[in-house]
Motif scaffolding. Sequence first.
Motif, PDB file in Angstrom:
ATOM      1  N   VAL A   1     -12.286  16.025  -3.003  1.00  0.00           N
ATOM      2  CA  VAL A   1     -12.807  17.394  -3.078  1.00  0.00           C
ATOM      3  C   VAL A   1     -13.186  17.714  -4.524  1.00  0.00           C
ATOM      4  N   ARG A   2     -12.354  17.323  -5.488  1.00  0.00           N
ATOM      5  CA  ARG A   2     -12.666  17.557  -6.906  1.00  0.00           C
ATOM      6  C   ARG A   2     -13.984  16.884  -7.291  1.00  0.00           C
ATOM      7  N   ALA A   3     -14.169  15.653  -6.852  1.00  0.00           N
ATOM      8  CA  ALA A   3     -15.410  14.935  -7.157  1.00  0.00           C
ATOM      9  C   ALA A   3     -16.606  15.633  -6.509  1.00  0.00           C
ATOM     10  N   ALA A   4     -16.438  16.077  -5.263  1.00  0.00           N
ATOM     11  CA  ALA A   4     -17.522  16.774  -4.568  1.00  0.00           C
ATOM     12  C   ALA A   4     -17.825  18.106  -5.256  1.00  0.00           C
ATOM     13  N   ARG A   5     -16.780  18.788  -5.684  1.00  0.00           N
ATOM     14  CA  ARG A   5     -16.973  20.052  -6.399  1.00  0.00           C
ATOM     15  C   ARG A   5     -17.719  19.808  -7.707  1.00  0.00           C
ATOM     16  N   GLY A   6     -17.344  18.750  -8.427  1.00  0.00           N
ATOM     17  CA  GLY A   6     -18.007  18.396  -9.682  1.00  0.00           C
ATOM     18  C   GLY A   6     -19.468  18.038  -9.488  1.00  0.00           C
ATOM     19  N   ALA A   7     -19.800  17.521  -8.315  1.00  0.00           N
ATOM     20  CA  ALA A   7     -21.189  17.173  -8.005  1.00  0.00           C
ATOM     21  C   ALA A   7     -21.931  18.354  -7.375  1.00  0.00           C
ATOM     22  N   GLU A   8     -21.261  19.497  -7.357  1.00  0.00           N
ATOM     23  CA  GLU A   8     -21.836  20.739  -6.829  1.00  0.00           C
ATOM     24  C   GLU A   8     -22.249  20.635  -5.370  1.00  0.00           C
ATOM     25  N   ILE A   9     -21.436  19.920  -4.580  1.00  0.00           N
ATOM     26  CA  ILE A   9     -21.634  19.843  -3.136  1.00  0.00           C
ATOM     27  C   ILE A   9     -21.200  21.186  -2.549  1.00  0.00           C
ATOM     28  N   PRO A  10     -22.037  21.832  -1.743  1.00  0.00           N
ATOM     29  CA  PRO A  10     -21.629  23.101  -1.126  1.00  0.00           C
ATOM     30  C   PRO A  10     -20.427  22.884  -0.193  1.00  0.00           C
ATOM     31  N   GLN A  11     -19.507  23.805  -0.207  1.00  0.00           N
ATOM     32  CA  GLN A  11     -18.304  23.753   0.623  1.00  0.00           C
ATOM     33  C   GLN A  11     -17.643  22.367   0.567  1.00  0.00           C
ATOM     34  N   PRO A  12     -17.169  21.974  -0.607  1.00  0.00           N
ATOM     35  CA  PRO A  12     -16.666  20.606  -0.784  1.00  0.00           C
ATOM     36  C   PRO A  12     -15.502  20.246   0.142  1.00  0.00           C
ATOM     37  N   GLU A  13     -14.625  21.192   0.435  1.00  0.00           N
ATOM     38  CA  GLU A  13     -13.494  20.884   1.335  1.00  0.00           C
ATOM     39  C   GLU A  13     -14.005  20.513   2.722  1.00  0.00           C
ATOM     40  N   LEU A  14     -14.949  21.307   3.222  1.00  0.00           N
ATOM     41  CA  LEU A  14     -15.521  21.038   4.537  1.00  0.00           C
ATOM     42  C   LEU A  14     -16.312  19.732   4.529  1.00  0.00           C
ATOM     43  N   ALA A  15     -17.092  19.509   3.480  1.00  0.00           N
ATOM     44  CA  ALA A  15     -17.883  18.280   3.382  1.00  0.00           C
ATOM     45  C   ALA A  15     -16.980  17.046   3.410  1.00  0.00           C
ATOM     46  N   VAL A  16     -15.861  17.106   2.703  1.00  0.00           N
ATOM     47  CA  VAL A  16     -14.928  15.969   2.672  1.00  0.00           C
ATOM     48  C   VAL A  16     -14.296  15.766   4.047  1.00  0.00           C
ATOM     49  N   LYS A  17     -13.915  16.849   4.711  1.00  0.00           N
ATOM     50  CA  LYS A  17     -13.335  16.723   6.057  1.00  0.00           C
ATOM     51  C   LYS A  17     -14.338  16.115   7.038  1.00  0.00           C
ATOM     52  N   ILE A  18     -15.565  16.596   6.975  1.00  0.00           N
ATOM     53  CA  ILE A  18     -16.592  16.072   7.890  1.00  0.00           C
ATOM     54  C   ILE A  18     -16.858  14.600   7.618  1.00  0.00           C
ATOM     55  N   ASN A  19     -17.058  14.238   6.353  1.00  0.00           N
ATOM     56  CA  ASN A  19     -17.334  12.840   6.011  1.00  0.00           C
ATOM     57  C   ASN A  19     -16.160  11.946   6.395  1.00  0.00           C
ATOM     58  N   SER A  20     -14.945  12.418   6.155  1.00  0.00           N
ATOM     59  CA  SER A  20     -13.753  11.636   6.504  1.00  0.00           C
ATOM     60  C   SER A  20     -13.646  11.456   8.015  1.00  0.00           C
ATOM     61  N   GLY A  21     -13.921  12.525   8.761  1.00  0.00           N
ATOM     62  CA  GLY A  21     -13.895  12.433  10.223  1.00  0.00           C
ATOM     63  C   GLY A  21     -14.946  11.484  10.749  1.00  0.00           C
ATOM     64  N   VAL A  22     -16.124  11.512  10.156  1.00  0.00           N
ATOM     65  CA  VAL A  22     -17.191  10.584  10.553  1.00  0.00           C
ATOM     66  C   VAL A  22     -16.753   9.145  10.284  1.00  0.00           C
ATOM     67  N   MET A  23     -16.130   8.914   9.123  1.00  0.00           N
ATOM     68  CA  MET A  23     -15.684   7.546   8.803  1.00  0.00           C
ATOM     69  C   MET A  23     -14.671   7.053   9.831  1.00  0.00           C
ATOM     70  N   VAL A  24     -13.715   7.904  10.202  1.00  0.00           N
ATOM     71  CA  VAL A  24     -12.700   7.494  11.183  1.00  0.00           C
ATOM     72  C   VAL A  24     -13.327   7.321  12.566  1.00  0.00           C
ATOM     73  N   GLY A  25     -14.098   8.316  12.990  1.00  0.00           N
ATOM     74  CA  GLY A  25     -14.681   8.261  14.340  1.00  0.00           C
ATOM     75  C   GLY A  25     -15.707   7.159  14.503  1.00  0.00           C
ATOM     76  N   ALA A  26     -16.674   7.119  13.598  1.00  0.00           N
ATOM     77  CA  ALA A  26     -17.718   6.083  13.694  1.00  0.00           C
ATOM     78  C   ALA A  26     -17.127   4.698  13.435  1.00  0.00           C
ATOM     79  N   GLY A  27     -16.167   4.618  12.527  1.00  0.00           N
ATOM     80  CA  GLY A  27     -15.511   3.331  12.275  1.00  0.00           C
ATOM     81  C   GLY A  27     -14.801   2.814  13.513  1.00  0.00           C
ATOM     82  N   THR A  28     -14.122   3.706  14.211  1.00  0.00           N
ATOM     83  CA  THR A  28     -13.422   3.311  15.443  1.00  0.00           C
ATOM     84  C   THR A  28     -14.411   2.859  16.509  1.00  0.00           C
TER      85      THR A  28
END
Length: 120
Positions: A31-58
């Motif tokens: 989240v800190r890295a995403a915030r530093g890169a000025e990603i909008p809603q970094p907490e949500l972006a990290v949750k979504i990306n993490s969920g995609v990694m787990v779901g698509a990976g599975t």
Amino acid sequence: MGMTGFIGRAMLASVFIKSGLDHLQNPEPIVRAARGAEIPQPELAVKINSGVMVGAGTLLALGLAPRLTTTALAVGLVPTTVIGHPFWDKEGKERQHQQTHFMKNLALFGALLALGSRRK
């Protein structure tokens, strides 16, 4: 796809599943890295990306929807690589470390492209 393909898919998928689970359990550094890169809603972006990694990976490990899963993982890998491993901003050993991870992610991206373009 034979046994070697199954094992290869599972090994490739394991990187994404493990990273996604790690980021869901300990999101703050990402989240800190995403915030530093000025990603909008970094907490949500990290949750979504993490969920995609787990779901698509599975799904990838199970051999389900290979084009969709490899595309989803490849798309998520782009910002992860650029934001997470900016070797161009580093010096010395840290630069080497980040460059190694950047190149590893490029190799993962290539593997996803190759696997996603295969015909059944």
